[in-house]
Design a protein around this motif. Structure first.
Motif, short mmCIF file in Angstrom:
data_model
loop_
_atom_site.label_atom_id
_atom_site.label_comp_id
_atom_site.label_asym_id
_atom_site.label_seq_id
_atom_site.Cartn_x
_atom_site.Cartn_y
_atom_site.Cartn_z
N PRO A 54 0.83 -1.21 0.00
CA PRO A 54 0.00 0.00 0.00
C PRO A 54 0.87 1.25 0.00
O PRO A 54 2.03 1.20 0.43
N LEU A 55 0.34 2.37 -0.50
CA LEU A 55 -1.01 2.62 -0.97
C LEU A 55 -0.94 2.90 -2.47
O LEU A 55 -0.13 3.73 -2.90
N PRO A 56 -1.75 2.25 -3.30
CA PRO A 56 -1.70 2.53 -4.73
C PRO A 56 -2.24 3.91 -5.06
O PRO A 56 -3.00 4.49 -4.29
N THR A 72 6.67 0.84 2.98
CA THR A 72 7.36 1.72 2.04
C THR A 72 8.87 1.45 2.07
O THR A 72 9.51 1.35 1.01
N LYS A 73 9.41 1.30 3.25
CA LYS A 73 10.83 0.97 3.36
C LYS A 73 11.10 -0.41 2.74
O LYS A 73 12.14 -0.62 2.09
N GLU A 74 10.19 -1.32 2.92
CA GLU A 74 10.34 -2.66 2.35
C GLU A 74 10.44 -2.60 0.83
O GLU A 74 11.20 -3.37 0.22
N LEU A 75 9.68 -1.70 0.21
CA LEU A 75 9.77 -1.53 -1.24
C LEU A 75 11.19 -1.17 -1.66
O LEU A 75 11.73 -1.72 -2.62
N ILE A 76 11.78 -0.23 -0.93
CA ILE A 76 13.13 0.22 -1.27
C ILE A 76 14.15 -0.89 -1.04
O ILE A 76 15.05 -1.13 -1.86
N LEU A 77 14.02 -1.59 0.09
CA LEU A 77 14.96 -2.68 0.39
C LEU A 77 14.81 -3.82 -0.61
O LEU A 77 15.80 -4.48 -0.96
N LYS A 78 13.60 -4.03 -1.10
CA LYS A 78 13.33 -5.11 -2.05
C LYS A 78 13.79 -4.78 -3.46
O LYS A 78 14.41 -5.59 -4.14
N SER A 79 13.50 -3.55 -3.89
CA SER A 79 13.67 -3.22 -5.31
C SER A 79 14.59 -2.03 -5.58
O SER A 79 14.76 -1.64 -6.73
N GLY A 80 15.16 -1.45 -4.53
CA GLY A 80 16.12 -0.37 -4.74
C GLY A 80 15.46 1.00 -4.87
O GLY A 80 14.25 1.15 -4.71
N ASP A 81 16.27 1.99 -5.18
CA ASP A 81 15.81 3.37 -5.29
C ASP A 81 15.21 3.59 -6.67
O ASP A 81 15.90 3.92 -7.63
N ARG A 82 13.92 3.41 -6.76
CA ARG A 82 13.21 3.53 -8.03
C ARG A 82 12.21 4.67 -7.95
O ARG A 82 11.82 5.12 -6.88
N GLU A 83 11.76 5.12 -9.09
CA GLU A 83 10.84 6.25 -9.14
C GLU A 83 9.48 5.88 -8.52
O GLU A 83 8.89 6.68 -7.79
N TYR A 84 9.01 4.67 -8.79
CA TYR A 84 7.77 4.17 -8.19
C TYR A 84 7.77 2.65 -8.29
O TYR A 84 8.70 2.06 -8.86
N TYR A 85 6.76 2.02 -7.71
CA TYR A 85 6.77 0.58 -7.53
C TYR A 85 5.41 -0.02 -7.88
O TYR A 85 4.38 0.63 -7.71
N LEU A 86 5.41 -1.26 -8.36
CA LEU A 86 4.17 -1.96 -8.66
C LEU A 86 3.52 -2.37 -7.34
O LEU A 86 4.12 -3.07 -6.52
N THR A 87 2.30 -1.94 -7.13
CA THR A 87 1.61 -2.16 -5.86
C THR A 87 1.41 -3.64 -5.55
O THR A 87 1.47 -4.04 -4.40
N GLU A 88 1.18 -4.44 -6.56
CA GLU A 88 0.87 -5.85 -6.33
C GLU A 88 2.10 -6.70 -6.04
O GLU A 88 2.02 -7.70 -5.33
N THR A 89 3.26 -6.32 -6.57
CA THR A 89 4.45 -7.18 -6.45
C THR A 89 5.62 -6.51 -5.74
O THR A 89 6.53 -7.19 -5.28
N GLY A 90 5.61 -5.18 -5.67
CA GLY A 90 6.73 -4.46 -5.09
C GLY A 90 7.89 -4.24 -6.06
O GLY A 90 8.92 -3.68 -5.68
#
Length: 379
Positions: free
Chosen positions: A273-275, A329-347
């Motif tokens: 979250p949050l899309p 939100t931190k998990e997104l960064i740790l999972k996929s790095g410093d990206r502009e945005y992230y896919l809500t369903e997969t991260g």
């Protein structure tokens, strides 16, 4: 609750160093999270918070304000995207009303506004007045976006319209304006303009009242309004949650937004979250749909909007939910790095790679929840 560690802080500092560029028109150095050197409006505000955490001074934030004001036209208009050697449709889009809020962010670091001379002070007021009056032709205290691109949520054209549509009285825009009026009133007070400060506080209250008319009691949600017919634009965007962040909502409205929408797995409470759009929307898609331009604000999670909603939830006493949003939100960064945005369903990360802009706020969100600290407060 995870907090930022020294290694992560050093990483943030190194990433920020990539963003210092020179504006050709003014010669001023400013910060940008974009490889194409574009200076973007609300980005500056959120990136400024990161700069302060990194221990930087305020010169790049101040220069960004000066650049926007030096491009200002007589009626107060300044284009939202200032790019070296570029001209196009974005030249018709207005800088979002965050300039006075950015001034206050600088004040929080410096403790003075010595650099705000008479010309800057007047131009800040003209920029705000453009939004308050030129963009409120029907005088209902709700200003309008020109397009979805101007909102910053580029491809949400089902609510904001395509280029030069000129119809969407945005919930988000008028929340920004409520805060911007309060911020400019504070600037007025610092400059000993007490009568002017009172006027802009009055404008703020008018905006607050008007935003409350956008509440749909049946749906328990705020909706943008179509200026052409006065009807609600029934699209559930994260932008319509921002009255929580602005402090406009009543407690019962926040309760409904939280339990009927934010925590609703069929809408905003998705795996990461949050899309940007509720999952119940037809336009909820991880990829662009036909006619979309710019970045994807559909089935995608963006750090700055999470950041705003997180702080709104904290202010209304929903600290556990705010903390979980910060955690994910931190998990997104740790999972996929410093990206502009992230896919809500997969991260999965998407957009610019790497991105050294406002996504870096995600490193600090849990710390702010833990410390109950909000750098965006307008006292």
């Amino acid at each position: 609750m995870r907090s930022i560690n020294e290694q992560e802080l050093n990483h943030v500092r190194k990433m920020l160093e990539r963003g210092i560029v020179q504006n050709e028109g003014t010669g001023l150095l400013h910060f940008t999270g974009y490889q194409n050197t574009t200076l973007y409006d609300w980005d500056q505000y959120f990136e400024g918070i990161v700069q302060l955490y990194a221990g930087w001074d305020t010169k790049y934030m101040i220069n960004a304000i000066k650049i926007y004001l030096q491009y200002q036209e007589q009626n107060g208009f300044s284009k939202r995207a200032i790019q070296n050697g570029y001209s196009g449709e974005e030249d018709y889009e207005m800088v979002k009303p965050f300039l006075s809020q950015l001034v206050l962010l600088c004040y929080s670091k410096d403790g003075n506004l010595d650099w705000v001379d008479h010309e800057i002070f007047v131009r800040l007021g003209k920029s705000l007045d453009y939004w308050l009056f030129v963009r409120d032709e029907n005088g209902n205290h709700l200003s309008k976006w020109r397009s979805s691109v101007e909102t910053g949520m580029d491809d949400q054209h089902e609510r904001g319209g395509v280029w030069k549509s000129d119809f969407c009285e945005g919930v988000d825009l008028n929340c920004y304006l409520y805060r911007e009026c309060l911020a400019y009133a504070k600037v007025c007070e610092y400059k000993f303009e007490k009568i002017l400060a009172q006027k802009y506080r009055k404008y703020a209250e008018e905006r607050k009242t008007a935003v409350q008319t956008m509440w749909d009691e049946e749906d328990g949600f705020y909706y943008d309004r179509d200026e052409r017919d006065g009807k609600s634009i029934k699209v559930k965007s994260i932008s319509c949650l921002l009255p929580i962040w602005a402090g406009i909502s009543e407690k019962d409205q926040v309760r409904r937004l939280v339990y009927e929408h934010i925590l609703n797995p069929m809408e905003f409470w998705r795996p990461f979250p949050l899309p940007a759009l509720a999952a119940s929307e037809p336009g909820y898609s991880p990829v662009h749909l036909e006619g979309d331009i710019g970045c994807n604000w559909r089935a995608n999670t963006w750090v700055p909007t999470n950041y705003m909603v997180m702080h709104g939830l904290m202010d209304y006493g929903y600290r556990d939910i705010a903390g979980f949003i910060a955690y994910k939100t931190k998990e997104l960064i740790l999972k996929s790095g410093d990206r502009e945005y992230y896919l809500t369903e997969t991260g999965e990360g998407t957009g610019l790679d790497p991105f050294w802009g406002w996504t870096l706020l995600g490193y600090f969100m849990e710390m702010e929840v833990e410390d109950n600290y909000n750098p965006m407060k307008i006292e």
